[in-house]
Design an enzyme around this catalytic site. Structure first.
Site, PDB file in Angstrom:
ATOM      1  CE  LYS A  79      -0.404   2.239  -5.351  1.00 14.35           C
ATOM      2  NZ  LYS A  79       0.432   3.127  -6.181  1.00 14.35           N
ATOM      3  CG  ASP A  80      -3.382  -2.195  -4.647  1.00 18.43           C
ATOM      4  OD1 ASP A  80      -3.427  -1.271  -5.482  1.00 18.43           O
ATOM      5  OD2 ASP A  80      -2.383  -2.927  -4.482  1.00 18.43           O
ATOM      6  NE  ARG A 122      -2.507   9.122  -8.668  1.00 14.93           N
ATOM      7  CZ  ARG A 122      -1.176   9.218  -8.635  1.00 14.93           C
ATOM      8  NH1 ARG A 122      -0.596  10.384  -8.825  1.00 14.93           N
ATOM      9  NH2 ARG A 122      -0.427   8.150  -8.404  1.00 14.93           N
ATOM     10  NE  ARG A 123       1.769   6.860 -10.338  1.00 19.62           N
ATOM     11  CZ  ARG A 123       2.104   5.679  -9.844  1.00 19.62           C
ATOM     12  NH1 ARG A 123       2.161   4.612 -10.648  1.00 19.62           N
ATOM     13  NH2 ARG A 123       2.398   5.545  -8.558  1.00 19.62           N
ATOM     14  NE  ARG A 140      -0.913  -3.817 -16.110  1.00 17.54           N
ATOM     15  CZ  ARG A 140      -1.674  -4.863 -15.802  1.00 17.54           C
ATOM     16  NH1 ARG A 140      -2.707  -5.170 -16.558  1.00 17.54           N
ATOM     17  NH2 ARG A 140      -1.411  -5.597 -14.740  1.00 17.54           N
ATOM     18  NE  ARG A 146       4.156  -1.334 -13.914  1.00 21.24           N
ATOM     19  CZ  ARG A 146       3.091  -0.645 -13.525  1.00 21.24           C
ATOM     20  NH1 ARG A 146       3.163   0.660 -13.407  1.00 21.24           N
ATOM     21  NH2 ARG A 146       1.969  -1.254 -13.257  1.00 21.24           N
ATOM     22  CB  CYS A 228      -9.778   2.175 -10.851  1.00 25.01           C
ATOM     23  SG  CYS A 228     -11.046   1.001 -11.384  1.00 25.01           S
TER      24      CYS A 228
END
Length: 299
Positions: A79-80, A122-123, A140, A146, A228
């Protein structure tokens, strides 16, 4: 003389676990390899939104090392990886897909008004649309960072990819979210130049079902555009001779969305994926995409 395949990877705990997984599978197939840790521009963005680092922030430097001959291949979270790639570098193989889904992780039950952390546009938009009772805030750092912030009560809960938690072996309270995930979430990709002599030996690792799902999602993402800067999710699932596809484009505040679900032909998945994406655009997705891009560049 034994030729050792040099595999480029980021140095985060999750990236190293994924690269070690590939190294182990290669060894079982008779290919000896070593890991080369590469620091990327994305790794330096520790206090700003990921989108400010630009498309491909986690792969650019690794691509450069491959093009210069310092490494032979690279392992990435797919996905990156941007859809626009240097012509010399190909997707050599993808491993069987892990969970594509997002999860909410927490230490105590989440209540209305609690603060939820995520770094993803998106989230953020999906939380605003489907769970407006929560307060959303930027977070971040890598997964470990996190989770430390969660346990320090800086956040009541955070949203992460289920696949990452599984690969890291993290055990924590979690609830799977009904979000359309990021394109290629849960997929590990091996990138390489077709010129390396081990290319065929690496390509035999490719999982054909995951590859089709990955390509359908990438074609749709590329056709929609915005990268993005746009809150969008795409999820494809191979089912016999067809591919079940769900995609969603949202406004930045989550108040508006265009969602489409359908089946496309596996035989003509490239053409049908583009047609599917164009239907989203024609049904209002194009306006949402243009709005998000304009807002992102003016922010």
């Amino acid at each position: 003389m034994i030729n050792i395949l040099r595999i480029g990877t980021r140095g985060s705990k999750l990236a190293l676990i994924q690269a070690e997984t590939v190294k182990s599978v290669l060894a079982k197939n008779g290919v000896e390899s070593e890991l080369v840790i590469v620091k990327t521009s994305g790794d330096s963005f520790t206090d700003k939104p990921f989108r400010e680092a630009g498309i491909g922030a986690f792969v650019r430097e690794i691509d450069d090392r491959m093009l210069s001959g310092d490494i032979d291949a690279a392992v990435h979270s797919m996905k990156d990886v941007p859809t626009k790639r240097p012509q010399e570098i190909a997707v050599c193989a993808v491993l069987p897909r892990a969970s594509p889904y997002d999860v909410l992780i927490f230490e105590r039950p989440v209540r209305d008004g609690d603060v939820i952390g995520t770094s993803s546009l998106r989230r953020h938009a999906q939380l605003a649309r489907y769970f407006p009772q929560y307060v959303r805030r930027q977070i971040r750092g890598n997964v470990d960072t996190r989770i430390r912030k969660l346990r320090a009560s800086e956040f009541s809960a955070i949203v992460l990819a289920e696949a990452g938690l599984e690969r890291l072996g993290v055990r924590i309270n979690q609830k799977r979210l009904p979000f359309v995930p990021s394109p290629n979430q849960g997929i590990i990709a091996i990138m390489a130049s077709e010129q390396i002599r081990e290319y065929e030996a690496v390509s035999v690792l490719n999982d054909s079902a995951t590859f089709v799902e990955a390509m359908v999602e990438r074609v749709i993402m590329e056709t929609l555009g915005g990268g993005c800067l746009v809150p969008l999710g795409v999820f494809a699932q191979l089912q016999g001779d067809s591919v079940s596809v769900t995609a969603e484009v949202l406004s930045l505040d989550g108040q508006r969305a265009v969602r489409l679900a359908d089946h496309i032909s596996m035989e003509n998945y490239d053409h049908d994926s583009r047609a599917f994406a164009l239907r989203i655009k024609e049904n209002g997705g194009e306006a949402l995409i243009a709005e998000a891009i304009a807002t992102g560049f003016s922010a």
